[in-house]
Scaffold this motif. Structure first.
Motif, PDB file in Angstrom:
ATOM      1  N   GLY A  56      18.589  -4.070  60.379  1.00 39.42           N
ATOM      2  CA  GLY A  56      19.638  -4.703  59.589  1.00 39.42           C
ATOM      3  C   GLY A  56      20.334  -3.760  58.632  1.00 39.42           C
ATOM      4  N   LEU A  57      20.168  -2.445  58.828  1.00 45.40           N
ATOM      5  CA  LEU A  57      20.761  -1.483  57.910  1.00 45.40           C
ATOM      6  C   LEU A  57      22.257  -1.295  58.132  1.00 45.40           C
ATOM      7  CD1 LEU A  57      17.946   1.240  58.005  1.00 45.40           C
ATOM      8  CD2 LEU A  57      18.337  -0.519  56.270  1.00 45.40           C
ATOM      9  N   ASP A  58      22.803  -1.808  59.222  1.00 44.68           N
ATOM     10  CA  ASP A  58      24.226  -1.673  59.489  1.00 44.68           C
ATOM     11  C   ASP A  58      25.040  -2.846  58.955  1.00 44.68           C
ATOM     12  OD1 ASP A  58      23.087  -3.486  61.198  1.00 44.68           O
ATOM     13  OD2 ASP A  58      24.182  -2.839  62.984  1.00 44.68           O
ATOM     14  N   GLN A  59      24.385  -3.784  58.267  1.00 43.50           N
ATOM     15  CA  GLN A  59      25.082  -4.935  57.712  1.00 43.50           C
ATOM     16  C   GLN A  59      25.649  -4.602  56.335  1.00 43.50           C
ATOM     17  OE1 GLN A  59      22.255  -8.132  57.684  1.00 43.50           O
ATOM     18  NE2 GLN A  59      22.214  -8.345  59.913  1.00 43.50           N
ATOM     19  N   PRO A  60      26.651  -5.362  55.859  1.00 43.86           N
ATOM     20  CA  PRO A  60      27.213  -5.114  54.520  1.00 43.86           C
ATOM     21  C   PRO A  60      26.160  -5.251  53.424  1.00 43.86           C
ATOM     22  CG  PRO A  60      28.635  -6.570  55.782  1.00 43.86           C
ATOM     23  CD  PRO A  60      27.367  -6.422  56.578  1.00 43.86           C
ATOM     24  N   LEU A  61      26.405  -4.548  52.321  1.00 40.28           N
ATOM     25  CA  LEU A  61      25.436  -4.501  51.224  1.00 40.28           C
ATOM     26  C   LEU A  61      25.159  -5.885  50.645  1.00 40.28           C
ATOM     27  CD1 LEU A  61      23.740  -2.834  49.182  1.00 40.28           C
ATOM     28  CD2 LEU A  61      25.815  -2.635  47.792  1.00 40.28           C
ATOM     29  N   LEU A  62      26.194  -6.653  50.336  1.00 43.58           N
ATOM     30  CA  LEU A  62      25.997  -7.963  49.711  1.00 43.58           C
ATOM     31  C   LEU A  62      25.286  -8.934  50.646  1.00 43.58           C
ATOM     32  CD1 LEU A  62      29.356  -8.488  47.774  1.00 43.58           C
ATOM     33  CD2 LEU A  62      27.117  -7.854  46.869  1.00 43.58           C
ATOM     34  N   LEU A  63      25.556  -8.816  51.937  1.00 45.10           N
ATOM     35  CA  LEU A  63      24.874  -9.695  52.893  1.00 45.10           C
ATOM     36  C   LEU A  63      23.384  -9.361  52.931  1.00 45.10           C
ATOM     37  CD1 LEU A  63      24.926 -11.854  55.068  1.00 45.10           C
ATOM     38  CD2 LEU A  63      25.527 -10.081  56.742  1.00 45.10           C
ATOM     39  N   ARG A  64      23.066  -8.089  52.955  1.00 44.72           N
ATOM     40  CA  ARG A  64      21.654  -7.700  52.972  1.00 44.72           C
ATOM     41  C   ARG A  64      20.961  -8.095  51.665  1.00 44.72           C
ATOM     42  NH1 ARG A  64      21.089  -2.344  52.928  1.00 44.72           N
ATOM     43  NH2 ARG A  64      23.281  -1.771  52.949  1.00 44.72           N
ATOM     44  N   TYR A  65      21.691  -7.981  50.537  1.00 48.51           N
ATOM     45  CA  TYR A  65      21.106  -8.398  49.255  1.00 48.51           C
ATOM     46  C   TYR A  65      20.836  -9.896  49.243  1.00 48.51           C
ATOM     47  CZ  TYR A  65      20.857  -9.832  44.387  1.00 48.51           C
ATOM     48  OH  TYR A  65      20.477 -10.417  43.209  1.00 48.51           O
ATOM     49  N   GLY A  66      21.793 -10.683  49.750  1.00 53.13           N
ATOM     50  CA  GLY A  66      21.591 -12.125  49.798  1.00 53.13           C
ATOM     51  C   GLY A  66      20.417 -12.517  50.673  1.00 53.13           C
ATOM     52  N   GLN A  67      20.270 -11.860  51.803  1.00 52.96           N
ATOM     53  CA  GLN A  67      19.144 -12.151  52.692  1.00 52.96           C
ATOM     54  C   GLN A  67      17.816 -11.779  52.027  1.00 52.96           C
ATOM     55  OE1 GLN A  67      20.187  -9.912  56.191  1.00 52.96           O
ATOM     56  NE2 GLN A  67      21.518 -11.520  57.017  1.00 52.96           N
ATOM     57  N   TRP A  68      17.816 -10.625  51.358  1.00 47.81           N
ATOM     58  CA  TRP A  68      16.577 -10.196  50.691  1.00 47.81           C
ATOM     59  C   TRP A  68      16.211 -11.137  49.547  1.00 47.81           C
ATOM     60  CZ3 TRP A  68      16.322  -7.350  45.746  1.00 47.81           C
ATOM     61  CH2 TRP A  68      15.010  -6.997  45.419  1.00 47.81           C
ATOM     62  N   LEU A  69      17.200 -11.492  48.697  1.00 46.02           N
ATOM     63  CA  LEU A  69      16.931 -12.382  47.567  1.00 46.02           C
ATOM     64  C   LEU A  69      16.500 -13.759  48.046  1.00 46.02           C
ATOM     65  CD1 LEU A  69      16.929 -12.613  44.495  1.00 46.02           C
ATOM     66  CD2 LEU A  69      19.313 -13.354  44.620  1.00 46.02           C
ATOM     67  N   GLY A  70      17.139 -14.254  49.106  1.00 44.89           N
ATOM     68  CA  GLY A  70      16.717 -15.534  49.653  1.00 44.89           C
ATOM     69  C   GLY A  70      15.297 -15.495  50.173  1.00 44.89           C
ATOM     70  N   GLY A  71      14.932 -14.377  50.810  1.00 46.33           N
ATOM     71  CA  GLY A  71      13.558 -14.235  51.277  1.00 46.33           C
ATOM     72  C   GLY A  71      12.569 -14.177  50.137  1.00 46.33           C
ATOM     73  N   VAL A  72      12.933 -13.483  49.038  1.00 46.55           N
ATOM     74  CA  VAL A  72      12.044 -13.410  47.867  1.00 46.55           C
ATOM     75  C   VAL A  72      11.826 -14.791  47.278  1.00 46.55           C
ATOM     76  CG1 VAL A  72      11.862 -12.548  45.501  1.00 46.55           C
ATOM     77  CG2 VAL A  72      12.625 -11.012  47.316  1.00 46.55           C
ATOM     78  N   VAL A  73      12.882 -15.580  47.170  1.00 48.17           N
ATOM     79  CA  VAL A  73      12.771 -16.932  46.602  1.00 48.17           C
ATOM     80  C   VAL A  73      11.887 -17.819  47.481  1.00 48.17           C
ATOM     81  CG1 VAL A  73      14.060 -19.016  46.012  1.00 48.17           C
ATOM     82  CG2 VAL A  73      14.973 -16.766  45.401  1.00 48.17           C
ATOM     83  N   SER A  74      12.001 -17.660  48.800  1.00 50.09           N
ATOM     84  CA  SER A  74      11.219 -18.491  49.725  1.00 50.09           C
ATOM     85  C   SER A  74       9.824 -17.935  49.996  1.00 50.09           C
ATOM     86  CB  SER A  74      11.975 -18.634  51.045  1.00 50.09           C
ATOM     87  OG  SER A  74      12.118 -17.370  51.688  1.00 50.09           O
ATOM     88  N   GLY A  75       9.518 -16.762  49.445  1.00 46.10           N
ATOM     89  CA  GLY A  75       8.199 -16.165  49.652  1.00 46.10           C
ATOM     90  C   GLY A  75       8.122 -15.212  50.822  1.00 46.10           C
ATOM     91  N   ASP A  76       9.217 -14.999  51.508  1.00 45.56           N
ATOM     92  CA  ASP A  76       9.256 -14.059  52.630  1.00 45.56           C
ATOM     93  C   ASP A  76       9.815 -12.737  52.120  1.00 45.56           C
ATOM     94  OD1 ASP A  76       9.392 -12.722  55.002  1.00 45.56           O
ATOM     95  OD2 ASP A  76      11.048 -13.898  55.833  1.00 45.56           O
ATOM     96  N   LEU A  77       8.951 -11.769  51.870  1.00 41.77           N
ATOM     97  CA  LEU A  77       9.366 -10.493  51.297  1.00 41.77           C
ATOM     98  C   LEU A  77       9.778  -9.479  52.355  1.00 41.77           C
ATOM     99  CD1 LEU A  77       6.674 -10.099  48.493  1.00 41.77           C
ATOM    100  CD2 LEU A  77       8.921 -11.183  48.380  1.00 41.77           C
ATOM    101  N   GLY A  78       9.819  -9.882  53.595  1.00 41.13           N
ATOM    102  CA  GLY A  78      10.256  -8.977  54.643  1.00 41.13           C
ATOM    103  C   GLY A  78       9.103  -8.266  55.323  1.00 41.13           C
TER     104      GLY A  78
END
Length: 315
Positions: A56-78
């Motif tokens: 997922g490193l080729d995705q836009p910065l804000l999209l990757r940040y949103g996915q990461w933050l959403g995962g942190v909130v839901s308990g999925d840290l990647g």
């Protein structure tokens, strides 16, 4: 009181979001490509592009940040790039080493510093005051990793009493696990005990010259009762402030000590993730440390109102 707590909690959440954005941006701008590090310099551009797309490193910065933050909130840290396992499991596993290490170090620091600082203040200019001052200056000046090396030379190499490093795991028994954490905890605790001793001494000295102390002495109370029942409780606010700062430092600042003693804790995990350019692990570990600092500051603010009735009335 409820309105105050609500405002503090709202500020805590906003701070966490801002800090998470800063962490993500800084990690993204670090030099080096995780895909290149994982595949090596001989990898073809097509292979690198395929791996970057998979991560997922080729995705836009804000999209990757949103996915990461959403995962942190839901308990999925990647998923860790290096270990190939969920980061949440790694953090929980490593926290089982770092958290007991920090708790033992805090207990040792408090057990040394509070009595020594109080006795130094009550015997100002005496032998105990001189001993406390020398201990404070020396322990602050000496780095924790150097203390760790001295402890290894003395107790492991020379006396052979404690293993020089490693962690057997809690499955090997409580005492073997705690025994392997004793020297690292002492190395972490001594510099913090020096700072806490100095702060305790200064805070108690200030209260010893307050009117309520002189009034208690004039009523016939012994100096010992006045010291522990009146002076020390009124000196707790600066002591609690330093304890809150030290608690976060002992967890986040264990990187060097854990590497010296080869302990599989959060500090060593952060060091390994940095050297291997495992961005997702680095982000989650740094966010955990930042959240710990923010939460500890919140807890310290609440503790002020517990020890000082005037703050409760003001709230």
């Amino acid at each position: 009181m409820i309105a105050l707590l609500s405002r503090r909690l709202a500020g805590l959440l906003v701070t966490l979001v801002v800090v998470s954005l800063l962490i993500f941006a800084v990690m993204d701008f670090l030099p080096g490509d995780p895909a290149s590090i994982m595949l090596g310099t001989s990898a073809s551009p097509e292979t690198l592009a395929a791996l970057r797309h998979e991560l997922g490193l080729d995705q836009p910065l804000l999209l990757r940040y949103g996915q990461w933050l959403g995962g942190v909130v839901s308990g999925d840290l990647g998923q860790s790039y290096t270990y190939g396992v969920p980061v949440a499991g790694l953090l929980i596993e490593r926290l089982g080493v770092t958290l007991p290490l920090a708790l033992i170090a805090i207990a040792l620091s408090v057990a040394i510093a509070i009595p020594l600082g109080v006795l130094a203040a009550s015997h100002r200019g005496g032998l105990l005051d001189v001993i406390a001052t020398i201990f404070s200056q020396v322990s602050i000046a000496v780095p924790a990793f150097w203390i760790a090396l001295l402890l290894i030379i003395l107790f492991s190499t020379t006396l052979g009493l404690i293993p020089a490093g490693g962690f057997p795991g809690w499955s090997a028994g409580t005492w073997p696990a705690i025994k392997s954490l004793l020297m690292p905890a002492v190395a972490l605790a001594l510099p913090q005990a020096g700072v806490l001793t100095r702060v305790t001494r200064s805070a108690v000295l200030e209260t010893l010259h307050e009117d309520f102390t002189r009034t208690a002495l004039a009523k016939g109370l012994s100096r010992r009762k006045v010291l522990w029942r009146h002076s020390v409780p009124n000196a707790l606010i600066p002591i609690l402030t330093i304890l809150g700062l030290q608690s976060t430092f002992l967890v986040a600042g264990a990187v060097l000590v854990e590497n010296v003693f080869n302990l599989p804790g959060l500090g060593r995990l952060a060091y390994q993730a940095l050297s291997q350019r495992d961005i997702i692990v680095m982000q989650d570990v740094v966010l955990f440390f930042a959240a710990l600092v923010i939460i500890m500051n919140f807890v310290v603010d609440l503790s002020y109102m517990v020890v000082d009735p005037r703050l409760r009335r003001a709230a």
